[in-house]
Design a protein around this motif. Structure first.
Motif, PDB file in Angstrom:
ATOM      1  N   SER A  34       0.707  -0.943   0.089  1.00  0.00           N
ATOM      2  CA  SER A  34       0.050   0.265   0.008  1.00  0.00           C
ATOM      3  C   SER A  34       1.381   1.007  -0.222  1.00  0.00           C
ATOM      4  O   SER A  34       2.125   0.976   0.566  1.00  0.00           O
ATOM      5  N   VAL A  35       0.295   2.513  -0.713  1.00  0.00           N
ATOM      6  CA  VAL A  35       0.670   3.589  -0.416  1.00  0.00           C
ATOM      7  C   VAL A  35       0.076   4.739   0.797  1.00  0.00           C
ATOM      8  O   VAL A  35      -0.844   4.817   0.774  1.00  0.00           O
ATOM      9  N   SER A  49      -4.710   7.562  -1.891  1.00  0.00           N
ATOM     10  CA  SER A  49      -4.011   6.234  -2.185  1.00  0.00           C
ATOM     11  C   SER A  49      -4.908   5.132  -1.229  1.00  0.00           C
ATOM     12  O   SER A  49      -5.413   4.551  -2.319  1.00  0.00           O
ATOM     13  N   ALA A  50      -4.313   5.196  -0.125  1.00  0.00           N
ATOM     14  CA  ALA A  50      -5.312   4.147   0.522  1.00  0.00           C
ATOM     15  C   ALA A  50      -6.485   4.304   0.723  1.00  0.00           C
ATOM     16  O   ALA A  50      -7.159   3.295   0.932  1.00  0.00           O
ATOM     17  N   ASP A  51      -7.297   5.166   0.497  1.00  0.00           N
ATOM     18  CA  ASP A  51      -8.639   5.673   1.166  1.00  0.00           C
ATOM     19  C   ASP A  51      -8.908   5.032  -0.478  1.00  0.00           C
ATOM     20  O   ASP A  51     -10.592   4.257  -0.192  1.00  0.00           O
ATOM     21  N   ARG A  52      -8.315   4.921  -1.184  1.00  0.00           N
ATOM     22  CA  ARG A  52      -9.016   3.918  -2.990  1.00  0.00           C
ATOM     23  C   ARG A  52      -9.291   2.929  -2.535  1.00  0.00           C
ATOM     24  O   ARG A  52     -10.203   1.769  -2.493  1.00  0.00           O
ATOM     25  N   LEU A  53      -8.246   1.842  -1.705  1.00  0.00           N
ATOM     26  CA  LEU A  53      -8.066   0.844  -1.788  1.00  0.00           C
ATOM     27  C   LEU A  53      -9.664   0.185  -0.407  1.00  0.00           C
ATOM     28  O   LEU A  53     -10.353  -0.614  -0.777  1.00  0.00           O
ATOM     29  N   ILE A  54      -9.251   1.156   0.477  1.00  0.00           N
ATOM     30  CA  ILE A  54     -10.463   1.218   1.451  1.00  0.00           C
ATOM     31  C   ILE A  54     -12.421   1.506   0.597  1.00  0.00           C
ATOM     32  O   ILE A  54     -12.275   0.664   1.155  1.00  0.00           O
ATOM     33  N   ALA A  55     -12.514   2.163  -0.517  1.00  0.00           N
ATOM     34  CA  ALA A  55     -13.461   2.129  -0.686  1.00  0.00           C
ATOM     35  C   ALA A  55     -13.611   0.220  -2.001  1.00  0.00           C
ATOM     36  O   ALA A  55     -15.049   0.310  -1.816  1.00  0.00           O
ATOM     37  N   HIS A  56     -12.249  -0.350  -2.469  1.00  0.00           N
ATOM     38  CA  HIS A  56     -12.931  -0.886  -3.025  1.00  0.00           C
ATOM     39  C   HIS A  56     -13.249  -1.828  -1.766  1.00  0.00           C
ATOM     40  O   HIS A  56     -13.746  -2.702  -2.074  1.00  0.00           O
ATOM     41  N   ILE A  57     -12.224  -2.202  -0.893  1.00  0.00           N
ATOM     42  CA  ILE A  57     -12.082  -3.015  -0.143  1.00  0.00           C
ATOM     43  C   ILE A  57     -14.111  -3.454   0.619  1.00  0.00           C
ATOM     44  O   ILE A  57     -14.907  -3.894   0.435  1.00  0.00           O
ATOM     45  N   ARG A  58     -14.555  -1.616   0.908  1.00  0.00           N
ATOM     46  CA  ARG A  58     -16.273  -1.531   1.206  1.00  0.00           C
ATOM     47  C   ARG A  58     -17.060  -2.352   0.297  1.00  0.00           C
ATOM     48  O   ARG A  58     -18.042  -3.276   0.492  1.00  0.00           O
ATOM     49  N   ARG A  59     -17.384  -2.159  -0.782  1.00  0.00           N
ATOM     50  CA  ARG A  59     -17.474  -1.715  -2.279  1.00  0.00           C
ATOM     51  C   ARG A  59     -17.316  -3.546  -2.757  1.00  0.00           C
ATOM     52  O   ARG A  59     -19.004  -3.917  -2.526  1.00  0.00           O
ATOM     53  N   ALA A  60     -17.045  -4.145  -2.062  1.00  0.00           N
ATOM     54  CA  ALA A  60     -16.265  -5.763  -2.646  1.00  0.00           C
ATOM     55  C   ALA A  60     -17.026  -6.811  -1.524  1.00  0.00           C
ATOM     56  O   ALA A  60     -17.102  -7.549  -1.363  1.00  0.00           O
ATOM     57  N   GLY A  61     -16.494  -5.780  -0.132  1.00  0.00           N
ATOM     58  CA  GLY A  61     -17.401  -6.349   1.516  1.00  0.00           C
ATOM     59  C   GLY A  61     -16.698  -7.722   0.989  1.00  0.00           C
ATOM     60  O   GLY A  61     -16.500  -8.643   2.017  1.00  0.00           O
ATOM     61  N   LEU A  62     -15.355  -6.938   1.027  1.00  0.00           N
ATOM     62  CA  LEU A  62     -14.290  -7.923   1.535  1.00  0.00           C
ATOM     63  C   LEU A  62     -14.045  -7.450   3.410  1.00  0.00           C
ATOM     64  O   LEU A  62     -13.751  -6.085   3.680  1.00  0.00           O
ATOM     65  N   SER A  63     -12.941  -9.024   4.081  1.00  0.00           N
ATOM     66  CA  SER A  63     -12.820  -8.959   4.941  1.00  0.00           C
ATOM     67  C   SER A  63     -10.761  -9.328   5.068  1.00  0.00           C
ATOM     68  O   SER A  63     -11.301  -9.724   4.427  1.00  0.00           O
ATOM     69  N   VAL A  64     -10.391  -7.863   5.571  1.00  0.00           N
ATOM     70  CA  VAL A  64      -9.511  -8.413   5.666  1.00  0.00           C
ATOM     71  C   VAL A  64      -8.313  -8.430   6.695  1.00  0.00           C
ATOM     72  O   VAL A  64      -8.831  -8.634   7.541  1.00  0.00           O
TER      73      VAL A  64
END
Length: 286
Positions: A34-35, A49-64
């Motif tokens: 991550s950046v 940059s990190a918030d783009r990853l967070i938005a994708h994670i939440r849209r896709a319903g993923l658990s990190v």
């Protein structure tokens, strides 16, 4: 095992590619490399940059489950602690990060800096197996660019950090502290011994004139066309090329802020007695 779902994000300011790797069966995920946005002129950090990853994670319903680093980067700051705060997950890197920490503890005279890897949640051994959901993952120690570089192999996909670039761009430099061209050649050999159709997902792309950024090439493509290390290039030839080329390269613009943050697992140095955090700039040392 189902193949992973992979979504990659290119950061044009640092030419870095971050990867979100998820298990379609369980929706468990890992974020690789991550950046954290950093403005060297002002000393300010930001999280676009990190918030783009967070938005994708939440849209896709993923658990990190994992926040993985392929090495202590010299060209961007890691956003792993910010992502851990927002999404959870464990920060992981190769066990040899301890060697890198020792080098930079001395360079920055950073008395607070741990050299046992305790800032990270997990240190991977060479060949260690772990999981992202139901996906089997193997950590492969691939040093040379740095002593702590590790690649993560998930079925027919491998995330190889800076060991290799796209075939028309070649390979990583080896002139940072602890780097070694012969070691990198042997690490690349381990990667290129994977199945020919294995997809290699890269951490950076510095595209030549005329093409946009790319970050995936197969083992077969690298063996056939990589300008530095295609089939038939001997170790001696590679070392001679890499050593000569590295002497011509400028230091990365963000190497000094990056490494003193990234060896701390992305944590900023502790605040001083005035409550302000500082990054050091060693003079005439590197």
């Amino acid at each position: 095992m189902q193949p992973p779902t992979i979504q990659s994000f290119f950061d044009p300011d640092t030419s870095t590619v971050s990867h979100v790797v998820s298990d379609p069966a369980t929706l468990r995920a890992a974020i690789i490399d991550s950046v954290l946005d950093f403005d060297a002129k002002s000393g300010r950090v930001a999280h676009a940059s990190a918030d783009r990853l967070i938005a994708h994670i939440r849209r896709a319903g993923l658990s990190v489950e994992w926040l993985l680093e392929t090495h202590a980067h010299a060209d961007h700051l890691s956003a792993a602690p910010y992502l851990k705060e927002k999404l959870g997950g464990k920060i992981g890197i190769g066990r040899h990060i301890r060697e890198v920490q020792q080098v930079f503890k001395n360079i920055f005279n950073a008395k607070d800096m741990d050299t046992e890897g305790r800032d990270f949640d997990h240190l991977f051994d060479d060949g260690e197996q772990f999981r992202i959901g139901e996906l089997d993952v193997r950590a492969l120690h691939t040093p040379g660019h740095t002593p702590a570089c590790v690649s993560y192999i998930v079925g027919q996909d491998a995330f190889v950090g800076d060991t290799l670039f796209m075939p028309d761009s070649g390979t990583a430099r080896c002139d940072f502290p602890g780097g070694d061209a012969a070691t990198l050649y042997r690490s690349i050999g381990k990667i290129l011994a994977l199945a020919p159709d294995t997809r290699l997902h890269l951490c950076h792309d510095y595209p030549p004139e005329g093409r946009g950024p790319l970050w995936v090439a197969s083992v077969a493509e690298q063996r056939a066309r990589n300008i530095h290390v295609h089939d038939g290039i001997t170790e001696a030839q590679f070392v001679a090329m890499r050593t000569a080329r590295d002497k011509t390269l400028p230091m990365p613009a963000l190497i000094l802020p990056s490494v003193q943050v990234n060896v701390r697992a992305g944590k900023l140095p502790p605040p001083e007695d005035n409550g302000v955090r500082y990054l050091k700039l060693p003079i005439n040392l590197l």
